[in-house]
Design a protein around this motif. Structure first.
Motif, PDB file in Angstrom:
ATOM      1  N   UNK A 319       0.712  -1.403   0.111  1.00 40.19           N
ATOM      2  CA  UNK A 319       0.150   0.075   0.002  1.00 40.19           C
ATOM      3  C   UNK A 319       0.930   1.370  -0.068  1.00 40.19           C
ATOM      4  N   UNK A 320       0.331   2.433  -0.492  1.00 37.81           N
ATOM      5  CA  UNK A 320       1.179   3.590  -0.784  1.00 37.81           C
ATOM      6  C   UNK A 320       0.217   4.777   0.066  1.00 37.81           C
ATOM      7  N   UNK A 321       0.928   5.590   1.152  1.00 40.29           N
ATOM      8  CA  UNK A 321       0.315   6.592   1.839  1.00 40.29           C
ATOM      9  C   UNK A 321       0.655   7.800   0.611  1.00 40.29           C
ATOM     10  N   UNK A 331     -11.228   5.236  -6.865  1.00 37.70           N
ATOM     11  CA  UNK A 331     -10.812   3.860  -7.457  1.00 37.70           C
ATOM     12  C   UNK A 331     -10.931   3.741  -8.679  1.00 37.70           C
ATOM     13  N   UNK A 332      -9.837   2.992  -9.315  1.00 39.99           N
ATOM     14  CA  UNK A 332      -9.886   2.856 -10.733  1.00 39.99           C
ATOM     15  C   UNK A 332      -9.189   3.873 -11.283  1.00 39.99           C
ATOM     16  N   UNK A 333      -8.932   5.041 -11.046  1.00 34.69           N
ATOM     17  CA  UNK A 333      -8.268   6.082 -11.841  1.00 34.69           C
ATOM     18  C   UNK A 333      -6.669   5.440 -11.949  1.00 34.69           C
ATOM     19  N   UNK A 352      -9.176   2.945  -2.347  1.00 35.34           N
ATOM     20  CA  UNK A 352      -8.754   4.322  -1.602  1.00 35.34           C
ATOM     21  C   UNK A 352      -9.249   3.772  -0.255  1.00 35.34           C
ATOM     22  N   UNK A 353      -8.283   4.228   0.804  1.00 35.30           N
ATOM     23  CA  UNK A 353      -8.683   4.001   2.354  1.00 35.30           C
ATOM     24  C   UNK A 353      -8.474   5.233   3.177  1.00 35.30           C
ATOM     25  N   UNK A 354      -9.128   5.454   4.150  1.00 40.19           N
ATOM     26  CA  UNK A 354      -9.138   6.286   5.268  1.00 40.19           C
ATOM     27  C   UNK A 354      -8.297   5.705   6.432  1.00 40.19           C
ATOM     28  N   UNK A 355      -7.356   6.065   7.067  1.00 37.12           N
ATOM     29  CA  UNK A 355      -6.648   5.013   7.887  1.00 37.12           C
ATOM     30  C   UNK A 355      -6.789   5.737   9.337  1.00 37.12           C
ATOM     31  N   UNK A 372      -4.374   9.831   2.577  1.00 39.82           N
ATOM     32  CA  UNK A 372      -5.069   8.453   2.165  1.00 39.82           C
ATOM     33  C   UNK A 372      -3.975   7.382   1.887  1.00 39.82           C
ATOM     34  N   UNK A 373      -4.574   6.141   1.994  1.00 39.25           N
ATOM     35  CA  UNK A 373      -3.911   5.116   1.801  1.00 39.25           C
ATOM     36  C   UNK A 373      -4.334   4.533   0.203  1.00 39.25           C
ATOM     37  N   UNK A 374      -3.402   4.053  -0.636  1.00 37.37           N
ATOM     38  CA  UNK A 374      -3.640   3.673  -1.899  1.00 37.37           C
ATOM     39  C   UNK A 374      -3.366   2.215  -2.215  1.00 37.37           C
ATOM     40  N   UNK A 375      -4.254   1.556  -2.676  1.00 37.89           N
ATOM     41  CA  UNK A 375      -3.915  -0.205  -2.927  1.00 37.89           C
ATOM     42  C   UNK A 375      -3.740  -0.128  -4.473  1.00 37.89           C
ATOM     43  N   UNK A 376      -2.956  -1.139  -5.020  1.00 41.46           N
ATOM     44  CA  UNK A 376      -3.099  -1.534  -6.417  1.00 41.46           C
ATOM     45  C   UNK A 376      -1.636  -0.953  -7.028  1.00 41.46           C
TER      46      UNK A 376
END
Length: 683
Positions: A319-321, A331-333, A352-355, A372-376
């Motif tokens: 994951x990436x902050x 999401x998907x962008x 996308x995630x709130x932490x 935010x926290x990004x996955x993918x």
């Protein structure tokens, strides 16, 4: 944060301090009083909300910067609790890169400590407005006024006292409102405010005067009022304090004790009132591909610009902050960014995630101002600027640090080498201060980091998170190489010709000169050779191969294969022999000439010199100083701070491996120290 108009009600702040000053304890109170947490978790019980890693709970310290959110007075506080130990300074650096302000926590007994000065320099680099919370005022020896003096003298800033703690009454004096605030209830959650009694006010009247004079320096109209002996209008006074805080001229100071639930709510009021919203900060400067700069205002409209400031493995996945500076992300962008080596990369954000510390909640979108926290994202790394496709630019990257300590490691038990390398690859992506190298002589793999605790934590994580058991050797100090005199080498590269007559024989002559530079000068490379025969020119490919060969040679010295420092390399002459002088032939000649020149230039090893700050009880000073002299440390300064003595020294790193145990023995467990890298030096 539903719309960009709410940015004025957002505060992105970090909590920073020397180790054991009480950052996480303060954060726990903030979460409780704001209603973000229903109970207070204590660090000493291993139950702190923000210390969610098993290693943090075991060692009782913060290791990784943790992000959370808390509401206060219609505002949203995005909080980052950072480590205080010097081995994890990169966590503070990359957190500050994306914050708008910070709370600096001081120990009321020890005042400004070594790591306090380090985080203060980091804060100054990013020009972050700051508040001070002078903590642990309930402890014997705590002195609010002495802490204010230390801030002024050692941090070269103007402290602005706003609340004076009275731990024996479980109250603080509000110098601005001239009231006495009591903290009642089982956990100090009930505030009882009354006018400050005259006898108490007389004891702090000088601090109130100090507050007025400092604020008057900001506003000329206010200065006229104060110098005339009049009481300024509260609104004008508050406006001057906020302006001074945002400009960095003033630093509001609050006193209390987080552990005793004393003085935290006024600090929260100060965060909202004095520290900046994202819109109050100067626009970030970005570099365009053509080298020009462009300001990036914090706004919801416009093409996406976000900074990836931290990579973290979460539930085994990458994951990436990131903090958004412009635009909206969903999401998907798709996003594009330039790697550290300048290559263009395109990826797609999956989620996308709130932490909240160790918990994450899915978001349907994020916008400018949010963290935010990004996955993918498989390739985005610390410091990369994530942009809308086709509109790539670069924000200022996050500075890195030189690892100074190494451990030879190998898999043990059932762990195979391929699994170890795979797991280490993931951990190295998380932490840019870690390096994995191979010793050219022994073939051992060496894991390099910022200190003994840093490497110990990494090995503990490998065992706990990935089930990888590692055997390690004694810590080894990272070295560099240099030269002590100038030298020149000329090499003719002419291997035996190939039998195939269609290939002309390879041949090239290169002359290389090396000469030493002053300490700290780094590497200089000049490739402006005289080219023979007259009229010949180097092609772009040939020049590129020569340059790459010089760079590669400077990364591996002739003594131990360590990188070279403080020298200049000049390619002074190149002789070409027609078609036989291929780029590869020139590279071979250059490599051999550089090697010979380095061997003739009196090569020498350079060892890391550390700046060491030691805090010991007065009764142990003699024993500690004698031990420091035995370790050949250069003692620079000693300073009494109440019952403690601060000692500053410079010394080579190697004699101080394992110093923690020795210092505890000499001081009956009461001493502590921190080391920061100063420079490489001949030893």
């Amino acid at each position: 944060m539903k719309t960009s108009t709410q940015l004025s009600h957002v505060r992105n702040i970090g909590i920073v301090a020397h180790v054991d000053a009480g950052k996480t304890t303060l954060t726990e109170r903030i979460l409780f009083y704001t209603g973000a947490s229903y109970k207070i978790g204590e660090v000493h019980d291993g139950a702190a909300h923000m210390d969610y890693l098993a290693e943090e709970q075991r060692h009782g310290i913060t290791i990784t910067a943790a992000v959370t959110q808390a509401p206060w007075q219609t505002h949203l506080l995005q909080l980052v609790d950072t480590p205080g130990h010097v081995d994890f300074t990169i966590e503070v650096e990359r957190a500050m890169r994306v914050l708008d302000g910070c709370i600096v926590v001081l120990d009321g007994v020890r005042g400004v400590e070594p790591q306090t000065e380090t985080v203060w320099r980091q804060r100054a680099h990013f020009k972050l407005p700051a508040l001070f919370f002078i903590n642990k005022m309930d402890r014997p020896g705590a002195d609010f006024r002495r802490a204010l003096t230390a801030i002024k003298q050692r941090l070269k800033t103007t402290p602005l006292p706003l609340t004076v703690p009275l731990p024996e009454q479980n109250a603080v004096i509000d110098l601005l409102a001239q009231t006495l605030i009591h903290f009642d209830g089982e956990q100090g959650e009930q505030l009882r405010i009354e006018s400050c009694p005259a006898a108490l006010w007389a004891q702090v009247a000088d601090l109130h005067e100090q507050l007025l004079l400092a604020a008057a320096e900001i506003d000329d109209a206010l200065a006229d009022c104060v110098l005339a002996g009049e009481q300024p209008a509260p609104a004008a006074l508050r406006a001057a304090i906020r302006a001074g805080t945002l400009s960095g001229q003033l630093c509001p100071c609050y006193g209390g004790s987080a552990l005793r639930n004393l003085g935290v709510q006024p600090l929260l009021d100060g965060v909202v009132e004095w520290l900046p919203a994202p819109l109050d900060r100067p626009a970030a400067l970005a570099e365009l591909p053509d080298g020009t700069q462009q300001p990036i205002p914090m706004q919801r409209t416009g093409a996406l610009v976000a900074l990836a400031f931290k990579v973290q493995l979460w539930d085994g996945r990458r994951h990436v902050f990131a903090r958004l500076y412009r635009g909206v992300l969903k999401p998907g962008d798709p996003v594009e960014f330039l790697n550290s080596d300048g290559r263009l990369q395109r990826e797609q954000v999956a989620r996308l995630f709130e932490v909240d510390a160790g918990k994450k909640t899915a978001l349907d979108h994020a916008e400018a101002g949010q963290i935010v926290l990004l996955a993918g994202l498989r390739w985005a790394a610390t410091g990369d600027t994530l942009c809308a496709p086709g509109q790539v630019l670069r924000l200022e990257r996050i500075a890195n640090y030189v690892p100074v300590l190494g451990l030879a490691i190998e898999p043990s038990g059932d762990t195979d080498e391929d699994k170890l390398l795979e797991v280490l690859g993931k951990v190295l992506q998380e932490d840019p201060t870690l390096r994995l190298e191979e010793d050219a002589e022994t073939g051992q793999r060496v894991l390099r980091g910022m200190g003994e605790l840093h490497l110990q934590i990494v090995l503990e994580r490998l065992a706990r998170e990935f089930g990888v058991q590692v055997r390690s050797g004694r810590p080894a100090v990272a070295v560099r190489e240099t030269i002590r005199r100038a030298a020149t080498a000329e090499v003719l590269f002419a291997p035996p010709p190939l039998p195939d007559v269609r290939h002309p024989p390879l041949q090239a002559r290169v002359t290389v000169t090396v000469e030493p530079l002053p300490r700290g000068a780094g590497q200089q490379r000049v490739i402006q050779p005289q080219i023979l025969p007259a009229g010949a020119v180097l092609t772009t490919t040939q020049l590129q191969f020569i340059t790459q060969t010089i760079d590669s040679g400077l990364n591996s010295g002739v003594l131990q294969g360590a990188p070279l420092l403080d020298l200049a390399v000049r390619v002074t002459a190149v002789e070409l022999f027609g078609a036989g002088s291929t780029a590869e032939a020139l590279a071979a000649a250059t490599a051999k000439a550089l090697r010979q020149a380095l061997e003739q230039a009196a090569p020498a090893l350079m060892h890391p010199v550390m700046h060491i700050d030691i805090m010991v009880p007065e009764s142990s000073v003699g024993a500690v100083l004698g031990d420091l002299q035995a370790r050949q440390a250069l003692i620079q300064q000693t300073e009494a701070q109440g019952e403690l003595v601060a000692i500053q020294v410079e010394a080579a790193l190697e004699p101080f491996l394992g110093y923690t145990t020795s210092l505890r023995s000499l001081t009956q467990g009461r001493g502590q120290f921190s080391m920061t890298f100063a420079r490489f030096e001949l030893c």
